[in-house]
Design a protein around this motif. Structure first.
Motif, PDB file in Angstrom:
ATOM      1  N   GLN A 203     -10.514   3.715  -3.879  1.00 22.44           N
ATOM      2  CA  GLN A 203      -9.921   2.378  -3.995  1.00 22.44           C
ATOM      3  C   GLN A 203      -9.173   2.312  -5.321  1.00 22.44           C
ATOM      4  O   GLN A 203      -9.712   1.896  -6.342  1.00 22.44           O
ATOM      5  CB  GLN A 203     -10.996   1.301  -3.891  1.00 22.44           C
TER       6      GLN A 203
ATOM      7  N   THR B 128      -5.038   2.020  -7.347  1.00 21.63           N
ATOM      8  CA  THR B 128      -3.780   1.302  -7.269  1.00 21.63           C
ATOM      9  C   THR B 128      -2.777   1.822  -8.285  1.00 21.63           C
ATOM     10  O   THR B 128      -3.156   2.293  -9.351  1.00 21.63           O
ATOM     11  CB  THR B 128      -3.999  -0.209  -7.481  1.00 21.63           C
TER      12      THR B 128
ATOM     13  N   TYR C  88       0.838  -1.204   0.000  1.00 23.62           N
ATOM     14  CA  TYR C  88       0.000   0.000   0.000  1.00 23.62           C
ATOM     15  C   TYR C  88       0.869   1.247   0.000  1.00 23.62           C
ATOM     16  O   TYR C  88       2.040   1.208   0.357  1.00 23.62           O
ATOM     17  CB  TYR C  88      -0.969   0.008   1.183  1.00 23.62           C
TER      18      TYR C  88
ATOM     19  N   VAL D 288     -10.338  -2.386  -7.526  1.00 19.11           N
ATOM     20  CA  VAL D 288      -9.475  -1.210  -7.648  1.00 19.11           C
ATOM     21  C   VAL D 288      -9.393  -0.729  -9.090  1.00 19.11           C
ATOM     22  O   VAL D 288      -9.610  -1.493 -10.031  1.00 19.11           O
ATOM     23  CB  VAL D 288      -8.054  -1.505  -7.114  1.00 19.11           C
TER      24      VAL D 288
ATOM     25  N   ALA E 240      -8.234   0.711  -0.263  1.00 21.37           N
ATOM     26  CA  ALA E 240      -8.309  -0.574  -0.962  1.00 21.37           C
ATOM     27  C   ALA E 240      -7.631  -1.675  -0.158  1.00 21.37           C
ATOM     28  O   ALA E 240      -8.152  -2.799  -0.066  1.00 21.37           O
ATOM     29  CB  ALA E 240      -7.671  -0.450  -2.343  1.00 21.37           C
TER      30      ALA E 240
ATOM     31  N   LEU F 101      -1.583  -0.432  -3.445  1.00 22.48           N
ATOM     32  CA  LEU F 101      -2.962  -0.033  -3.204  1.00 22.48           C
ATOM     33  C   LEU F 101      -3.046   1.207  -2.323  1.00 22.48           C
ATOM     34  O   LEU F 101      -2.171   1.449  -1.480  1.00 22.48           O
ATOM     35  CB  LEU F 101      -3.716  -1.172  -2.515  1.00 22.48           C
TER      36      LEU F 101
ATOM     37  N   ALA G   5     -10.892  -6.385  -2.751  1.00 18.98           N
ATOM     38  CA  ALA G   5     -11.077  -4.984  -3.153  1.00 18.98           C
ATOM     39  C   ALA G   5     -11.182  -4.898  -4.669  1.00 18.98           C
ATOM     40  O   ALA G   5     -10.476  -5.592  -5.387  1.00 18.98           O
ATOM     41  CB  ALA G   5      -9.912  -4.135  -2.665  1.00 18.98           C
TER      42      ALA G   5
ATOM     43  N   LYS H 194      -9.781  -3.014   2.527  1.00 20.48           N
ATOM     44  CA  LYS H 194     -10.885  -3.860   2.026  1.00 20.48           C
ATOM     45  C   LYS H 194     -10.455  -5.310   1.844  1.00 20.48           C
ATOM     46  O   LYS H 194     -11.287  -6.200   1.768  1.00 20.48           O
ATOM     47  CB  LYS H 194     -11.416  -3.323   0.702  1.00 20.48           C
TER      48      LYS H 194
END
Length: 194
Positions: free
Chosen positions: A63, A65, A36, A98, A117, A113, A96, A120
């Protein structure tokens, strides 16, 4: 010819050419890894490689990426993926959904992410434990994007090159990618007396 008349005579038309070839089979899941964003707000990068600006941080309820090999020179921008983590006991069944808004490389990851996201991916109340991993194994599948909007184009108003026109497609629903856009000039006259 005065500048107002010239302004009304010049218009740009955009025609999107859609390529109907998915690079990953829809519905098939592939193994990878995800991490992330570690930015202060952890929402994604407002100067992302896809050129979405702030939209790239807020689309799809944040959400989003960054991707590495799925970026494909920018053709992967706007693509949607279902990402599910595989850590036993911590991961939700849904995972998730995304949207790709940036390019990014991590520790052998395909996905970087947003924290929304990444959270999730976890079962309820277990997101903190999943965040402690930093990088997790995931499975992912390409899925059709779903928006409450039709395809829109954003004309980028600023550029370092004054002769450069940037047009970014936004809210492209469905399963296919825009791989080319043609832009041409059309001259017409508007009769302002009517």
């Amino acid at each position: 010819m005065d500048s107002k008349k010239l302004l009304f005579q010049l218009t740009f038309l955009c025609s999107a050419i859609f390529a109907y070839f998915p690079t990953i089979c829809y519905g098939d899941y592939y193994a990878s890894r995800a991490t992330y964003y570690g930015s202060p707000e952890c929402k994604g990068n407002p100067t992302g490689a896809c050129g979405y600006g702030e939209y790239g941080r807020t689309v799809n309820d944040g959400q989003v990426t960054g991707v590495s090999r799925l970026y494909r020179g920018g053709a992967g921008c706007g693509a949607c993926y279902q990402v599910k983590c595989t850590v036993p006991g911590l991961c939700s069944d849904e995972g998730a959904t995304v949207v790709v808004t940036d390019y990014g490389e991590g520790d052998r990851t395909d996905f970087i992410l947003s924290t929304a996201a990444y959270a999730k991916l976890a079962r309820p109340a277990l997101a903190d434990k999943l965040f402690a991993y930093g990088v997790v194994d995931v499975t992912f599948a390409r899925i059709p994007c779903k928006y409450n909007y039709n395809l829109q184009f954003q004309v980028v108003g600023k550029s370092k090159n004054p002769g450069y026109l940037a047009i970014v497609p936004l809210y492209q629903p469905g399963a296919y990618e825009i791989v080319a856009v043609q832009v041409w000039q059309v001259n017409y006259t508007i009769n302002r007396d009517n």
